[in-house]
Each structure stands twice: as C-alpha cells, then as structure tokens.
Design a protein around this motif. Structure first.
Motif, mmCIF file in Angstrom:
data_model
loop_
_atom_site.group_PDB
_atom_site.id
_atom_site.type_symbol
_atom_site.label_atom_id
_atom_site.label_comp_id
_atom_site.label_asym_id
_atom_site.label_seq_id
_atom_site.Cartn_x
_atom_site.Cartn_y
_atom_site.Cartn_z
ATOM 1 N N ASP B 19 64.473 56.368 11.271
ATOM 2 C CA ASP B 19 64.354 54.982 10.823
ATOM 3 C C ASP B 19 65.231 54.087 11.683
ATOM 4 O O ASP B 19 66.352 54.463 12.030
ATOM 5 N N TRP B 20 64.718 52.909 11.994
ATOM 6 C CA TRP B 20 65.510 52.002 12.827
ATOM 7 C C TRP B 20 66.747 51.473 12.123
ATOM 8 O O TRP B 20 67.725 51.110 12.746
ATOM 9 N N MET B 21 66.724 51.434 10.820
ATOM 10 C CA MET B 21 67.932 51.029 10.103
ATOM 11 C C MET B 21 69.045 52.052 10.355
ATOM 12 O O MET B 21 70.206 51.709 10.501
ATOM 13 N N TYR B 24 70.392 51.552 13.759
ATOM 14 C CA TYR B 24 71.350 50.439 13.760
ATOM 15 C C TYR B 24 72.703 50.856 13.196
ATOM 16 O O TYR B 24 73.741 50.413 13.671
ATOM 17 N N GLU B 25 72.676 51.722 12.187
ATOM 18 C CA GLU B 25 73.956 52.214 11.658
ATOM 19 C C GLU B 25 74.721 52.936 12.757
ATOM 20 O O GLU B 25 75.937 52.799 12.872
#
Lengths: 407, 139
Positions: B19-21, B24-25
């Motif tokens: 997941d792109w989230m 980003y984390e």
C-alpha cells in the motif's frame, strides 16, 4: 419552480465522480480550483466537434451558420442567467484573469496619473497584478480595503478610501482562499456615490448562487467557465453597454474590425469589438450548455445543500485538536481553509491524495492573505453541490489517519 | 556500494510494502535519519526552488566525494530528500552527474509525486546534480 434535490441524481450526471484513486473512491474537494463537468456539457463538446465544427461569423455555408447560431445562443443563455440587459454586454474571454486584464488595459488607458484603483486585501493575484501593471504604466495609485481576523472586509474606513480620484473599485464576490462572501451591494453603492466604476470578480460565486447584474448595478462582472461546470479556456466579461462602447479595444485582429485599410481601421460594434480572432467556439457553446443545465436545477435547494455541507464539515474539523480554520466570516460559501499546528499543509495534502481525497494546498494565489495571517499556505477543501456528507466523513477519517502518521 | 547497488536496495525495501500509505510511512521514517544541514547553511540561497515546502540542501567535498546535508519543513519532503541523499551522498561528482536514478520510477515515486511544482522531486535531483557539477569544476 420547486423540484426535489437529489444529490445522487446530480452525481449520476458526472462521470468523473466514479473515478477510483488506487483502492479509494475519488472525493473531489477542489471545486474552488475547477468544477467537474456534467454529461450534457461533455456531450455538447463532443457534438460540436463531431457535427458542427466551423469558424463563426464569416462563412455563408451551413456549418458556419450552425456554429454561429449556437455560439450566439450561448451568449444569450449567459445574458439571461446574469439578467444583463443586452447580449452585446456579454463578452467572451479566456477566463476571469483575461477579463480583468481586458478591463485594466482598456479602461485603464482612459485613466490619468494620480487616479486611484481600490481593491481589497483578499483578492486573488489575478485581481491585483493587472491593476499594479496598469498603475505602473500610467502612474495610478492602488489602494486596498483591509480585512479583519475573520476574513471579512473592514468597511468602517471605506468612505475615506473612496476619494474623488477613485475610478475603479475591483473586488471579489467570494474569496477563493477563505470563502468569505463580500457585501458587494453595499460597496457598489458607496463606490457609485463617488463616481467610481465597480468590477466584481465572480469566479467563486456564480457556481454557488445566482446574481442579477442589473439589480446589483455593478459596472463589470467577470467569471470563468471551468469553475461553473463548463469547459476550460473560456470566461465571461459582463460590462454595461455605455462603458464598453467608450472603452478602446484591447486586442486587434480579425472579427473586431469594421473596415481595415493600410491607413486606419474602424472597429466593430459590441460585443465583437472585444473579441479579436477566432474565439474558443466550443468553449463558448459548452459554457452556454453548462449554464443552461445549472439554470434547470433548483438553485435554492443547491445552496441549502452546500450550506449544509459547509456546516457539517466545519463542525467535524473543529473537533480535531490543534486545527485552526482560516476564514470564519458570518457569510461564507462552501470553502474551508485550515491548518493543523505542527503539520505542513503539503504533508497533509499528499497523504489525503493517497487516500483518494483531492484538496488544494498552498497559498491559493492569494499571498497577501497568507501574509495577513503570517502563514505560508493552507489546506483548502471546497465543496460543490455534488459532494456528500459521506464524502466529508471519508475526508475526516483520511485526515485523522494522515495526522496519526505524521505525529 | 555503487549508486546502482544502493538503488537496488531501496527498490527491494519498498517492494515489501503493498500500500502506498505504508510506503509513505517508510519515507517518513527515512526522513528521521536525514543527515541534517548545519544551521549556518540554512540560508535563503540554499533553499531548493520549486518545492511547495522549504527544503534546504548543502553539499561539500570530502576526499573526492560529495557529501550532502539537508533539512525540510515538511515531513514527506524530508523523507524524499533523505532518500536521494541516501543514494547520492558520499559519491564522486562524476558518479552523481551520471546517475540515472532509475529507482525513482521503479519505486513508483514519479507517479505518486508527479513532477509538478508541488513536490519538487525533480528540483531536488537537479540541485544535487548542479552541486556535483560545481564541485567537479572546483577541483
């Protein structure tokens, strides 16, 4: 004309609202930047290029007559929507910025050194820079109506700011960055008492509520097609006929002339005098269709729905710790600018985007407003009547997730 | 490790996250290890133009190698510049100038941070290469 307002029926007419961003459904809250287009406008553009395309105002052939009729009918639709007295008072432009530049460069040419232009502290750059440019060229003075912490214009000093040298008062109807609805009726009246002409930047207002240029008695009004469900690259300048007649042409070229010889040119009548060159024909026709579509809706119900969205989102945002809303005017359109202490708007915008939420971050082309609040920019969520309470819930959840990641 | 090897490592690290989230984390985590620019270098002229957030970048040469330090006022921008520094710092000017930086596309950063004025990824890469060119000419 009361009709039942159904947000689902409205949404069904906007194909782009079905878009998915990754695994998330698109939540489009960047309506202040541009609105999405209903199917009727998309079909109209397609129809134009499929079956009607020809240059206007010059051909005797069938297609040219069809496209000329459609273009001129669009002008009449827009005239009716604004309640302008005559269709000659409706000038097609490239957009709001183009309209203001036209007034500044044309009306500005009739001004003398020392004459004053009054704008406000909350203008978009497009209603600041064109005036600064003409002021520099002609030795004019640009003055500003200040605003308060709520983002409302401070009108106590208006009588002092308006002088016998004030020739133009140019202000936004609705602030793009703060959502403030300005009391333009009051300002128009005060300006007219001093003999100044008034330009209303309606780029952020006409998509939310109807205006009547004759009732308002504004001298000019400008707006952009793309923010009011029409195509990009087209806009409208409304001007009172006598003023437009008195003003010199802005650009020279085809369509704006009566006769041209090697020695001199005589200019065409309104509105063509200000429409040099082949215009954005499909843009004009598409804008006419967008306004026709908008006129068919229950505008009061639309406004009630947008006010409801604004109140719902404001309450939800206010419950988030350390969140500050910029622009808390008593009269607001459905736009919310905010910041959260300790976070950068760019980070929030990026993480909202990853969750399908489209908002705008930055200074919104209103650097003087950002200077006023001493902030670099904000996050702006701007709603249209096709948005829903469910989308606001999704936005708030996404915002909470972003904040958790950034803490 | 060569630049390409460092890129390969990053591609592998990012591949773990679906997941792109989550990606980003990870970018946010990388930002926490950013070699910070000295306060003296946090000047107007060291701000990379073209970013929506403020990103300061400094470069100096240590034993033929270019060493970058940076800071940013936005956490994601900090992570992205950390990512680039991870790959390009402690390399020779020639290596930096010639770096193709294919990892940016391989990770998918390009599509998630489209090269617009808002993110400045392109501006960051350009500025780092400009430093390498300048330091190369100095020697």
């Amino acid at each position: 004309m009361m009709m039942k307002f159904s947000v689902n029926d409205i949404r069904a007419q906007f194909p782009i609202l079905q878009t998915k961003i990754g695994k998330y459904p698109l939540v489009y809250f960047d309506n202040g930047a541009t609105s999405q287009k209903p199917q009727v406008v998309i079909d109209c553009i397609n129809q134009y290029y499929s079956a009607e395309n020809a240059n206007i105002h010059r051909g005797v052939h069938h297609l040219s007559q069809v496209s000329t009729t459609n273009y001129e009918n669009a002008r009449k639709t827009i005239q009716a929507y604004l309640n302008a007295e005559k269709s000659e008072e409706i000038i097609f432009t490239k957009g709001t910025t183009d309209g203001i530049n036209l007034i500044a460069q044309s009306f500005g040419r009739m001004l003398k050194a020392g004459d004053e232009i009054l704008i406000t502290e909350m203008e978009h750059h497009s209603n600041i820079v064109p005036w600064q440019m003409v002021a520099q060229e002609r030795g004019l003075v640009v003055k500003y109506i200040p605003m308060n912490e709520a983002g409302e214009l401070k009108l106590e000093g208006l009588d002092d700011l308006l002088t016998d040298r004030t020739k133009i008062v140019s202000l936004t109807h609705v602030s793009n960055a703060l959502g403030t609805i300005n009391p333009i009726e009051k300002i128009i009246e005060a300006a007219h008492q001093k003999g100044a002409k008034v330009v209303i930047d309606a780029a952020q207002s006409l998509q939310h509520f109807k205006v009547d240029v004759q009732a308002l008695d504004c001298d000019f009004m400008v707006f952009s097609g793309h923010k009011i469900f029409g195509p990009t690259g087209v806009g409208i300048l409304y001007g009172k006929e006598d003023l437009l007649n008195a003003m010199p042409p802005y650009q020279g070229g085809g369509d704006m002339i009566k006769t041209v010889s090697m020695k001199e040119t005589t200019y065409n009548d309104l509105p063509h005098k200000f429409e040099a060159g082949t215009p954005n024909i499909v843009g004009g026709i598409g804008l006419g269709k967008a306004i026709e579509w908008l006129s068919s809706l229950d505008l009061e119900a639309i406004q009630a729905h947008e006010n409801d969205l604004l109140a719902y989102a404001t309450t939800a945002l206010e419950a988030i710790p350390n969140l500050k809303i910029y622009g808390t005017a008593a009269q607001k359109s459905s736009t919310i600018s905010f910041l959260i202490e300790g976070t950068h708007p760019y980070d929030i915008g990026t993480l909202l985007n990853q969750q399908g939420i489209a908002v705008r971050t930055g200074h919104h082309c209103t650097q003087p407003i950002m200077d006023f609040f001493e902030i670099p920019g904000t996050i702006r969520a701007s709603f249209s009547f096709y948005n829903t309470h469910g989308e606001i819930d999704q936005f708030i959840n996404a915002l909470k997730k972003a904040l958790a990641m950034l803490s | 490790m060569t630049i390409e090897e460092k890129e390969r490592e990053l591609i592998d690290s990012f591949a773990i996250y679906e997941d792109w989230m989550e990606k980003y984390e990870y970018i946010i985590e990388l930002g926490k290890d950013l070699p910070l620019i000295a306060d003296d270098y946090k000047t107007e002229e060291n701000i990379i133009k073209g970013c929506q957030s403020m990103v300061w970048l400094h470069a100096e040469k240590k034993d033929d190698k270019v060493v970058f330090t940076a800071d940013a006022d936005a956490i994601i921008a900090k992570g992205i510049i950390a990512l680039l520094i991870d790959v390009l710092s402690n390399e020779t000017p020639e290596a930096i100038m010639n770096a193709k930086l294919e990892f940016i596309n391989a990770i998918g950063l390009q599509e998630h941070l489209s090269p617009t004025r808002s993110n400045g990824l392109v501006a960051m890469v350009k500025q780092m290469k400009m430093y390498a060119i300048a330091l190369n000419m100095k020697q």
